[in-house]
Design a protein around this motif. Sequence first.
Motif, mmCIF file in Angstrom:
data_model
loop_
_atom_site.group_PDB
_atom_site.id
_atom_site.type_symbol
_atom_site.label_atom_id
_atom_site.label_comp_id
_atom_site.label_asym_id
_atom_site.label_seq_id
_atom_site.Cartn_x
_atom_site.Cartn_y
_atom_site.Cartn_z
ATOM 1 N N GLY A 296 33.627 26.665 41.962
ATOM 2 C CA GLY A 296 34.789 27.377 42.471
ATOM 3 C C GLY A 296 34.430 28.255 43.659
ATOM 4 N N VAL A 297 35.157 28.079 44.749
ATOM 5 C CA VAL A 297 34.914 28.871 45.956
ATOM 6 C C VAL A 297 36.245 29.078 46.668
ATOM 7 C CG1 VAL A 297 34.305 26.785 47.248
ATOM 8 C CG2 VAL A 297 33.628 29.001 48.135
ATOM 9 N N GLY A 298 36.410 30.256 47.255
ATOM 10 C CA GLY A 298 37.633 30.563 47.975
ATOM 11 C C GLY A 298 38.221 31.884 47.550
ATOM 12 N N GLY A 299 38.001 32.904 48.357
ATOM 13 C CA GLY A 299 38.617 34.199 48.089
ATOM 14 C C GLY A 299 37.983 35.015 46.996
ATOM 15 N N ILE A 300 36.713 34.845 46.737
ATOM 16 C CA ILE A 300 36.032 35.665 45.724
ATOM 17 C C ILE A 300 35.534 36.943 46.401
ATOM 18 C CG2 ILE A 300 34.101 35.819 44.124
ATOM 19 C CD1 ILE A 300 34.333 32.820 43.682
ATOM 20 N N HIS A 301 36.242 38.037 46.148
ATOM 21 C CA HIS A 301 35.892 39.332 46.735
ATOM 22 C C HIS A 301 35.524 40.359 45.670
ATOM 23 C CE1 HIS A 301 37.269 38.936 51.092
ATOM 24 N NE2 HIS A 301 37.518 37.762 50.552
ATOM 25 N N SER A 302 35.548 39.948 44.407
ATOM 26 C CA SER A 302 35.248 40.882 43.323
ATOM 27 C C SER A 302 34.739 40.103 42.123
ATOM 28 C CB SER A 302 36.504 41.661 42.926
ATOM 29 O OG SER A 302 37.456 40.785 42.323
ATOM 30 N N ALA A 303 34.200 40.834 41.158
ATOM 31 C CA ALA A 303 33.759 40.207 39.916
ATOM 32 C C ALA A 303 34.939 39.578 39.188
ATOM 33 C CB ALA A 303 33.068 41.241 39.032
ATOM 34 N N GLU A 304 36.085 40.239 39.239
ATOM 35 C CA GLU A 304 37.278 39.706 38.579
ATOM 36 C C GLU A 304 37.699 38.370 39.180
ATOM 37 O OE1 GLU A 304 40.000 39.274 35.776
ATOM 38 O OE2 GLU A 304 38.558 40.924 35.849
ATOM 39 N N ASP A 305 37.610 38.250 40.497
ATOM 40 C CA ASP A 305 37.937 36.976 41.161
ATOM 41 C C ASP A 305 37.035 35.856 40.644
ATOM 42 O OD1 ASP A 305 39.869 38.215 42.750
ATOM 43 O OD2 ASP A 305 38.473 38.552 44.415
ATOM 44 N N ALA A 306 35.750 36.161 40.504
ATOM 45 C CA ALA A 306 34.795 35.155 40.029
ATOM 46 C C ALA A 306 35.101 34.764 38.583
ATOM 47 C CB ALA A 306 33.371 35.686 40.140
ATOM 48 N N LYS A 307 35.404 35.755 37.756
ATOM 49 C CA LYS A 307 35.708 35.473 36.353
ATOM 50 C C LYS A 307 36.985 34.641 36.217
ATOM 51 C CE LYS A 307 34.833 38.744 33.269
ATOM 52 N NZ LYS A 307 34.765 40.073 32.605
ATOM 53 N N GLU A 308 37.945 34.870 37.095
ATOM 54 C CA GLU A 308 39.181 34.076 37.065
ATOM 55 C C GLU A 308 38.895 32.614 37.412
ATOM 56 O OE1 GLU A 308 42.008 35.947 39.605
ATOM 57 O OE2 GLU A 308 42.402 37.601 38.211
ATOM 58 N N LYS A 309 37.997 32.390 38.357
ATOM 59 C CA LYS A 309 37.618 31.016 38.717
ATOM 60 C C LYS A 309 36.948 30.335 37.519
ATOM 61 C CE LYS A 309 38.224 30.839 43.432
ATOM 62 N NZ LYS A 309 39.337 31.776 43.552
ATOM 63 N N ILE A 310 36.074 31.045 36.863
ATOM 64 C CA ILE A 310 35.371 30.486 35.708
ATOM 65 C C ILE A 310 36.349 30.231 34.564
ATOM 66 C CG2 ILE A 310 33.621 30.977 33.954
ATOM 67 C CD1 ILE A 310 32.068 32.483 36.207
ATOM 68 N N ALA A 311 37.263 31.159 34.341
ATOM 69 C CA ALA A 311 38.271 30.983 33.298
ATOM 70 C C ALA A 311 39.169 29.789 33.590
ATOM 71 C CB ALA A 311 39.105 32.249 33.154
ATOM 72 N N ALA A 312 39.382 29.510 34.877
ATOM 73 C CA ALA A 312 40.229 28.380 35.269
ATOM 74 C C ALA A 312 39.527 27.048 35.077
ATOM 75 C CB ALA A 312 40.658 28.543 36.727
ATOM 76 N N GLY A 313 38.191 27.078 34.974
ATOM 77 C CA GLY A 313 37.467 25.833 34.742
ATOM 78 C C GLY A 313 36.228 25.624 35.584
ATOM 79 N N ALA A 314 35.873 26.612 36.417
ATOM 80 C CA ALA A 314 34.673 26.474 37.248
ATOM 81 C C ALA A 314 33.411 26.727 36.424
ATOM 82 C CB ALA A 314 34.722 27.445 38.420
ATOM 83 N N SER A 315 32.384 25.903 36.653
ATOM 84 C CA SER A 315 31.090 26.097 36.000
ATOM 85 C C SER A 315 30.187 27.022 36.812
ATOM 86 C CB SER A 315 30.393 24.744 35.821
ATOM 87 O OG SER A 315 31.177 23.871 35.046
ATOM 88 N N LEU A 316 30.380 26.999 38.123
ATOM 89 C CA LEU A 316 29.632 27.828 39.056
ATOM 90 C C LEU A 316 30.615 28.361 40.090
ATOM 91 C CD1 LEU A 316 26.766 25.244 39.811
ATOM 92 C CD2 LEU A 316 26.535 27.207 38.286
ATOM 93 N N VAL A 317 30.214 29.409 40.812
ATOM 94 C CA VAL A 317 31.056 29.929 41.896
ATOM 95 C C VAL A 317 30.207 30.147 43.137
ATOM 96 C CG1 VAL A 317 32.746 31.020 40.380
ATOM 97 C CG2 VAL A 317 30.749 32.334 41.134
ATOM 98 N N GLN A 318 30.896 30.171 44.284
ATOM 99 C CA GLN A 318 30.239 30.453 45.558
ATOM 100 C C GLN A 318 31.031 31.497 46.331
ATOM 101 O OE1 GLN A 318 30.278 26.482 47.267
ATOM 102 N NE2 GLN A 318 28.079 26.238 46.910
ATOM 103 N N VAL A 319 30.315 32.279 47.127
ATOM 104 C CA VAL A 319 30.958 33.269 47.993
ATOM 105 C C VAL A 319 30.578 32.999 49.441
ATOM 106 C CG1 VAL A 319 31.016 35.043 46.196
ATOM 107 C CG2 VAL A 319 29.052 34.929 47.736
ATOM 108 N N TYR A 320 31.425 33.460 50.342
ATOM 109 C CA TYR A 320 31.133 33.431 51.776
ATOM 110 C C TYR A 320 31.851 34.610 52.435
ATOM 111 C CZ TYR A 320 30.539 31.683 56.580
ATOM 112 O OH TYR A 320 30.204 31.559 57.908
#
Length: 340
Positions: A296-320
């Motif tokens: 999951g990548v796209g608009g991760i600006h906080s820990a909560e954003d990352a957790k939402e991606k994981i809750a949605a089904g992402a196994s890993l996340v990326q930031v830029y």
Amino acid sequence: MYKLIKPLFFQFDPEKIHYTVTDSLKIVQKFWGLPGLLKSVYGFKHKSLECNVFGLNFKNPVGLAAGFDKNGEYIEELANFGFGFIEVGTVTPLPQPGNDKPRMFRLKADDALINRMGFNNKGVEVLARKLKTVNRDGLIIGGNIGKNKNTPNEEAVNDYIKCFDVLFEVVDYFVVNVSSPNTPGLRALQEKEPLMHILNTLQLRNLKKESPKPILLKIAPDLTNEQLDDIVEIVNETKIAGVIASNTTLSRDNLQSPENLKAEMGGLSGKPLTRRSTAVIKYLADKSNKSFPIIGVGGIHSAEDAKEKIAAGASLVQVYTGFIYEGPGLVKKILKDLVS
């Protein structure tokens, strides 16, 4: 500290300051003890963060997305900020300058960027030589591959084959990028027939290797549900390892920035993409019954954003973009919150 120096950084052209900061980082970290200091400040280890995804062991699930280090020049320096994996590229068979400058723009009112870089890179041979010298220390490295601007779409598969062959021994996984909006005609390769051809060709080549590497597909957030249905079918049919959702968007909906900035051509990243990329992750996970991993990548600006991606089904996340706006401490914040 980053909050104090960010206003200074943001006074300069975003592409110029990017290279100024990364080049300076490389020089400064040569001083004795500084890499260890950065690791102690920004690193965070916990047994529960370790994970195995598509057959690879990750120290933690937070990575740096492709585009930040196109030529693999800053991997060791960036790794000190706590990333579990770093994706280099997008790289093409031949070096190319990319689109005319300026080609990256800050939308500060939206915590966003627009870029039309155009796969500027030094070519796959240069990247491969660089990766051979990197001290990995358990870091997973992905190779994001694309086609040269002047390669016709009907010959694009040959560019992906060349990048795959040259990088095979020096990356841990591959990402097929057919979703950048900044190479003319590239997104047409997301259509079912050409995409099946590229992925099947690479996968057949991959499976002939003694130890095949995971191949992932990076998709645009602008796909319709019908197109996402095709993506699920394609991934399952070709048996590639998974999907990265998502690339930048062409949408300019609900932006607060001035009209002249919103009118710039290119892909939009950052906070305006948060909800859409998460929705795409959830749709793919639900539609596929979680039959393949998603980064999951796209608009991760906080820990909560990352957790939402994981809750949605992402196994890993990326930031830029979040890494640029929030600073290097973002990675540690995400990791600590994932443990708590």
